[in-house]
Design a protein around this motif. Structure first.
Motif, PDB file in Angstrom:
ATOM      1  N   ILE A  98      38.474  40.585  52.459  1.00  0.00           N
ATOM      2  CA  ILE A  98      37.436  39.637  52.030  1.00  0.00           C
ATOM      3  C   ILE A  98      36.912  40.032  50.646  1.00  0.00           C
ATOM      4  CG2 ILE A  98      35.082  38.828  52.512  1.00  0.00           C
ATOM      5  CD1 ILE A  98      35.728  38.977  55.481  1.00  0.00           C
ATOM      6  N   LEU A  99      36.658  41.335  50.490  1.00  0.00           N
ATOM      7  CA  LEU A  99      36.104  41.826  49.217  1.00  0.00           C
ATOM      8  C   LEU A  99      37.094  41.621  48.069  1.00  0.00           C
ATOM      9  CD1 LEU A  99      33.837  43.344  47.726  1.00  0.00           C
ATOM     10  CD2 LEU A  99      34.973  45.475  48.339  1.00  0.00           C
ATOM     11  N   MET A 100      38.353  41.942  48.307  1.00  0.00           N
ATOM     12  CA  MET A 100      39.353  41.776  47.250  1.00  0.00           C
ATOM     13  C   MET A 100      39.548  40.302  46.907  1.00  0.00           C
ATOM     14  SD  MET A 100      40.374  44.595  45.973  1.00  0.00           S
ATOM     15  CE  MET A 100      38.670  45.073  46.106  1.00  0.00           C
ATOM     16  N   ASN A 101      39.511  39.442  47.927  1.00  0.00           N
ATOM     17  CA  ASN A 101      39.619  38.006  47.653  1.00  0.00           C
ATOM     18  C   ASN A 101      38.478  37.550  46.755  1.00  0.00           C
ATOM     19  OD1 ASN A 101      41.962  37.385  48.957  1.00  0.00           O
ATOM     20  ND2 ASN A 101      40.995  36.845  50.893  1.00  0.00           N
ATOM     21  N   ALA A 102      37.276  38.033  47.075  1.00  0.00           N
ATOM     22  CA  ALA A 102      36.117  37.632  46.270  1.00  0.00           C
ATOM     23  C   ALA A 102      36.224  38.206  44.861  1.00  0.00           C
ATOM     24  CB  ALA A 102      34.825  38.096  46.947  1.00  0.00           C
ATOM     25  N   ALA A 103      36.677  39.464  44.756  1.00  0.00           N
ATOM     26  CA  ALA A 103      36.744  40.111  43.438  1.00  0.00           C
ATOM     27  C   ALA A 103      37.844  39.501  42.572  1.00  0.00           C
ATOM     28  CB  ALA A 103      36.977  41.611  43.608  1.00  0.00           C
ATOM     29  N   LEU A 104      38.966  39.143  43.184  1.00  0.00           N
ATOM     30  CA  LEU A 104      40.104  38.645  42.402  1.00  0.00           C
ATOM     31  C   LEU A 104      40.114  37.128  42.333  1.00  0.00           C
ATOM     32  CD1 LEU A 104      42.796  41.120  43.756  1.00  0.00           C
ATOM     33  CD2 LEU A 104      41.604  41.207  41.578  1.00  0.00           C
ATOM     34  N   ASP A 105      39.034  36.530  42.729  1.00  0.00           N
ATOM     35  CA  ASP A 105      38.893  35.083  42.620  1.00  0.00           C
ATOM     36  C   ASP A 105      39.178  34.656  41.175  1.00  0.00           C
ATOM     37  OD1 ASP A 105      36.933  32.758  41.814  1.00  0.00           O
ATOM     38  OD2 ASP A 105      37.275  32.575  43.955  1.00  0.00           O
ATOM     39  N   GLY A 106      39.887  33.525  41.031  1.00  0.00           N
ATOM     40  CA  GLY A 106      40.334  33.097  39.709  1.00  0.00           C
ATOM     41  C   GLY A 106      39.235  32.962  38.681  1.00  0.00           C
ATOM     42  N   ARG A 107      38.055  32.545  39.120  1.00  0.00           N
ATOM     43  CA  ARG A 107      36.976  32.343  38.151  1.00  0.00           C
ATOM     44  C   ARG A 107      36.580  33.665  37.513  1.00  0.00           C
ATOM     45  NH1 ARG A 107      32.840  29.984  42.003  1.00  0.00           N
ATOM     46  NH2 ARG A 107      34.144  31.178  43.374  1.00  0.00           N
ATOM     47  N   ARG A 108      36.625  34.735  38.317  1.00  0.00           N
ATOM     48  CA  ARG A 108      36.252  36.031  37.751  1.00  0.00           C
ATOM     49  C   ARG A 108      37.383  36.624  36.930  1.00  0.00           C
ATOM     50  NH1 ARG A 108      34.302  36.253  42.693  1.00  0.00           N
ATOM     51  NH2 ARG A 108      32.056  36.110  42.832  1.00  0.00           N
ATOM     52  N   ARG A 109      38.631  36.315  37.339  1.00  0.00           N
ATOM     53  CA  ARG A 109      39.770  36.921  36.674  1.00  0.00           C
ATOM     54  C   ARG A 109      39.833  36.511  35.200  1.00  0.00           C
ATOM     55  NH1 ARG A 109      43.600  36.038  40.846  1.00  0.00           N
ATOM     56  NH2 ARG A 109      44.153  34.114  39.829  1.00  0.00           N
ATOM     57  N   GLU A 169      48.687  48.845  53.686  1.00  0.00           N
ATOM     58  CA  GLU A 169      47.247  48.554  53.754  1.00  0.00           C
ATOM     59  C   GLU A 169      46.752  47.908  52.460  1.00  0.00           C
ATOM     60  OE1 GLU A 169      45.502  52.012  56.712  1.00  0.00           O
ATOM     61  OE2 GLU A 169      46.266  52.600  54.757  1.00  0.00           O
ATOM     62  N   ILE A 170      47.262  48.406  51.339  1.00  0.00           N
ATOM     63  CA  ILE A 170      46.865  47.800  50.058  1.00  0.00           C
ATOM     64  C   ILE A 170      47.414  46.377  49.983  1.00  0.00           C
ATOM     65  CG2 ILE A 170      47.036  47.974  47.548  1.00  0.00           C
ATOM     66  CD1 ILE A 170      47.334  51.010  47.884  1.00  0.00           C
ATOM     67  N   GLY A 171      48.657  46.221  50.448  1.00  0.00           N
ATOM     68  CA  GLY A 171      49.251  44.884  50.460  1.00  0.00           C
ATOM     69  C   GLY A 171      48.436  43.919  51.297  1.00  0.00           C
ATOM     70  N   GLU A 172      47.944  44.406  52.430  1.00  0.00           N
ATOM     71  CA  GLU A 172      47.120  43.553  53.293  1.00  0.00           C
ATOM     72  C   GLU A 172      45.829  43.168  52.576  1.00  0.00           C
ATOM     73  OE1 GLU A 172      44.926  43.775  57.636  1.00  0.00           O
ATOM     74  OE2 GLU A 172      46.276  45.377  57.047  1.00  0.00           O
ATOM     75  N   ALA A 173      45.230  44.142  51.898  1.00  0.00           N
ATOM     76  CA  ALA A 173      43.967  43.864  51.190  1.00  0.00           C
ATOM     77  C   ALA A 173      44.178  42.878  50.041  1.00  0.00           C
ATOM     78  CB  ALA A 173      43.370  45.159  50.664  1.00  0.00           C
ATOM     79  N   LEU A 174      45.340  42.964  49.383  1.00  0.00           N
ATOM     80  CA  LEU A 174      45.577  42.118  48.215  1.00  0.00           C
ATOM     81  C   LEU A 174      46.372  40.864  48.559  1.00  0.00           C
ATOM     82  CD1 LEU A 174      46.434  44.825  45.505  1.00  0.00           C
ATOM     83  CD2 LEU A 174      44.245  43.727  45.954  1.00  0.00           C
TER      84      LEU A 174
END
Lengths: 205, 115
Positions: A98-109, A169-174
């Protein structure tokens, strides 16, 4: 190729719970929160906020964006709490995604990352004054070099070196494959080595 | 590593050590983190004070499908029970087989000119 740093595994993942076992403490808080226990959610936020802010800042390179991402991730956690199933794994993995999705959201990227002048002063990592000065210089250069990397590469590096997660695990997060994570790490490290060649060779000689 | 040039082992170790320091720094290392954490906790408290989001029932779509099918079946039953509507044409008058056609067809002026 990439083995998890051995000393990092116990840092921030929390106790892993086998599927079907007793939920970990954070998962219990979330289950209580979705049953209407407001204090449980506040306690869960108190547990998650610090590490989440630190991780998001590394990924995004900017404090304000990181704070925004953590708040958005908490909102999603609250809204989607009914979908969490403790039998499918500990809360830590779900929350990371959830956190990575929010952080890597396109608007922030698309937003710029921190410039060298805005990078926080690194902590003192070494005991002797000379070694401390060398390490501080490397850290300063590393922070500047990291700002040149795409957020996904920074995220992979932060999850690998900071939390000692496996490729899977990293793959799952990303939301990607372990092989793609290995590529992110390799490309990220190659850029860092190139940008920091002088200080790294001096230090490693 | 997989690059064309083989990196120096010491340089790799130095990079690993620097990345570990970068990645494992705890919260509160940067100025303003305490204030950010306070705002995040306040946000969490505001969420917790809101009503718990309703859990959508996993069978909602089944209930909807059943209701839709029931409505269709009811409409079909009504159609079967009701008498069929009369055809939309005037009944032929007794002794005049072309009356019905004449009611429905009016020749245009062009057709009359061709004739």
């Amino acid at each position: 190729m990439f083995d998890s740093p051995p000393s990092a595994r116990a840092d921030s993942n929390g106790p892993a719970v086998p599927a079907g076992g007793v939920p970990d403490p954070d998962a219990r808080l979330l289950l209580a929160a979705r049953d209407g226990d407001a204090r449980a959610f506040e306690a869960l936020v108190a547990q998650l906020a610090g590490p989440a802010l630190a991780l998001a800042r590394r990924v995004l390179g900017e404090a304000a964006l990181a704070e925004d991402a953590v708040q958005e991730a908490l909102t999603r956690l609250w809204r989607e709490a009914h979908r969490f199933d403790p039998a499918r794994g500990p809360l830590a993995g779900w929350w990371r995604r959830i956190l990575m999705n929010a952080a890597l959201d396109g608007r922030r990227r698309l937003r710029p990352v921190a410039h060298l002048a805005d990078v926080a002063e690194p902590r003192d990592p070494a005991p002797g004054p000379e070694a401390r000065a060398e390490a501080a210089e490397i850290d300063r250069r590393l922070n500047a070099a990291l700002a040149q990397l795409p957020p996904r590469q920074r995220a992979a590096l932060a999850l690998f070196h900071g939390q000692g997660l496996s490729m899977a695990e990293i793959g799952e997060a990303l939301g990607t494959s372990p092989k793609a994570v290995e590529g992110l790490l390799l490309r990220g490290r190659a850029v860092l080595r190139h940008l920091m060649a002088d200080v790294l060779e001096e230090d490693g000689a | 590593m997989s690059g064309r040039e083989r990196p120096v082992a010491g340089a790799e170790a130095a990079l690993d050590a620097a990345l570990a320091r970068w990645a494992r720094g705890g919260p509160g290392e940067a100025a303003g983190d305490a204030a950010a954490l306070a705002r995040i906790r306040a946000h969490g408290a505001a969420l917790a004070a809101a009503p718990v989001p309703a859990s959508p029932s996993p069978r909602w779509w089944r209930r909807g499908a059943v209701a839709g099918l029931a409505a269709l079946a009811a409409a079909g039953l009504v159609a079967l029970l009701l008498p069929a509507p009369a055809p939309v044409s005037a009944p032929p008058a007794a002794g005049e087989p072309g009356a019905s056609f004449e009611l429905l067809y009016t020749s245009s002026e062009e057709e009359e000119m061709l004739l």
